[in-house]
Write an enzyme that holds these catalytic residues in place. Structure first.
Site, short mmCIF file in Angstrom:
data_model
loop_
_atom_site.label_atom_id
_atom_site.label_comp_id
_atom_site.label_asym_id
_atom_site.label_seq_id
_atom_site.Cartn_x
_atom_site.Cartn_y
_atom_site.Cartn_z
CD GLU A 160 -3.80 7.52 5.11
OE1 GLU A 160 -4.72 6.76 5.43
OE2 GLU A 160 -2.62 7.15 4.97
CD GLU A 193 -2.65 1.26 2.61
OE1 GLU A 193 -2.95 0.17 3.12
OE2 GLU A 193 -3.01 2.35 3.09
#
Length: 332
Positions: A135, A130
């Site tokens: 974010e 990932e």
């Protein structure tokens, strides 16, 4: 002599990484033809209801503005029974290596309980890896770039301008909290949330090679000319904001990755009791993250992505490695 000099220059040009456009997602309604809409329960346990394309269009969560794509959330419903409506979309094609460049004029703004992300994920999480490119949660005023892997991947604290927060990318690393992974903080307040939006947005570039990953953030007044010209060349860019290299076999840990956008609420990060208690004044507004998100819809009017362009380039000298193909094994 002239011929020899010409040959040497040509050889030098061939040995440089030359990126060529592989996928242009565009900024019209056709953008969503290249994505799947995730409508299952949130895998991070958020207070969110991910909806399909027809529902999103009907409820105003999707719009096709002049030259940009809008993806927002429900900001009018109080106490939604199944969580606040939002979107999670994943590219139909998967990628191996490349240069991913996204131009945004807006990302979800800061609000208590929000958790937006632009990221990439491989199959059988976390075996395929990932990559979190953009974010953050709630009132954070910086972007948190991170990798998540199975055991056996760690990074060095060098070669970038950001601030390392953790170095073991393993999701169950014994000396880190669960699923922290290896992370680098981008200190600029213009890199995330309200600061990004007030500055008019910007461009994020992520270079993924066999040797690791690098990310850059550029405000719209400092985008390299080669990006604007459609001929990106990271070798001429400044030191990256984040660079992930070290004791890690990147070929084994990152493969067949989808590009993902989502905006969730609360969940494992934003809704964590300790995180909620330390998120500015959020805990004074409601006792829990879910209570706040449920009862304050207007707080999320700015919780939208506005995408000008999303492009994936491949190394023209080794194009087979970046070739997109349809995923066979779906991620969790």
């Amino acid at each position: 002599m002239v011929t020899r000099r010409f040959l040497l220059c040509a050889l030098a040009a061939l040995t440089r990484a030359a990126y060529v456009l592989k996928e242009d997602f565009g900024n019209t309604a056709a953008f969503f033809d290249k994505f799947e809409f995730f409508t299952e329960p949130d895998l991070t346990h958020g207070f969110v209801e991910y909806v399909d394309q027809a529902t999103a269009e009907s409820n105003g969560l999707l719009k096709y503005n002049d030259g940009s794509i809008y993806m927002g959330v429900d900001f009018t419903t109080t106490a939604p029974e199944n969580g606040r409506q939002s979107l999670r979309i994943s590219s139909k094609d998967v990628f191996n290596h490349g240069l991913i460049i996204i131009d945004l004029t807006h990302m979800p703004g800061n609000a208590c309980g929000i958790w937006p992300a632009f990221w990439m994920v491989g199959p059988d999480w976390a075996a395929g890896g990932e990559i979190d490119i953009i974010e953050g949660v709630s009132l954070l005023d910086f972007n948190a770039v991170a990798l998540h892997t199975t055991t056996g991947c760690s990074i060095n604290d060098s070669g970038f301008t950001g601030v390392v927060q953790s170095t073991d990318c393993y999701i169950a690393a014994p000396e880190q909290a669960s699923n922290v992974g290896c992370g680098i903080k981008i200190p600029s307040p213009q890199s995330f949330g309200d600061g990004f939006n007030k500055a008019g947005g910007g461009v994020y570039a992520t270079e993924w090679t066999a040797n690791g990953l690098k990310t850059w953030f550029f405000g719209h007044d400092s985008v390299p000319a080669d990006i604007a010209a459609g001929n990106p060349d990271p070798s001429g860019w400044p030191m990256p904001d984040a660079a992930f290299a070290g004791d890690c076999n990147f070929e084994r840990h990152f493969w067949d990755m989808q590009i993902v956008f989502d905006t969730t609420f609360c969940g494992d990060w934003a809704g964590n009791e300790d995180v909620w208690a330390s998120s500015g004044n959020c805990a004074t507004l409601a006792s829990t993250c879910t209570d706040y998100v449920s009862n304050n819809p207007a707080a999320f009017e700015e919780a939208y992505w506005e995408i000008v362009s999303l492009k994936v380039y491949e190394d023209g000298n080794n194009s087979t490695q970046a070739m997109p193909r349809r995923r066979v094994v779906r991620n969790m």
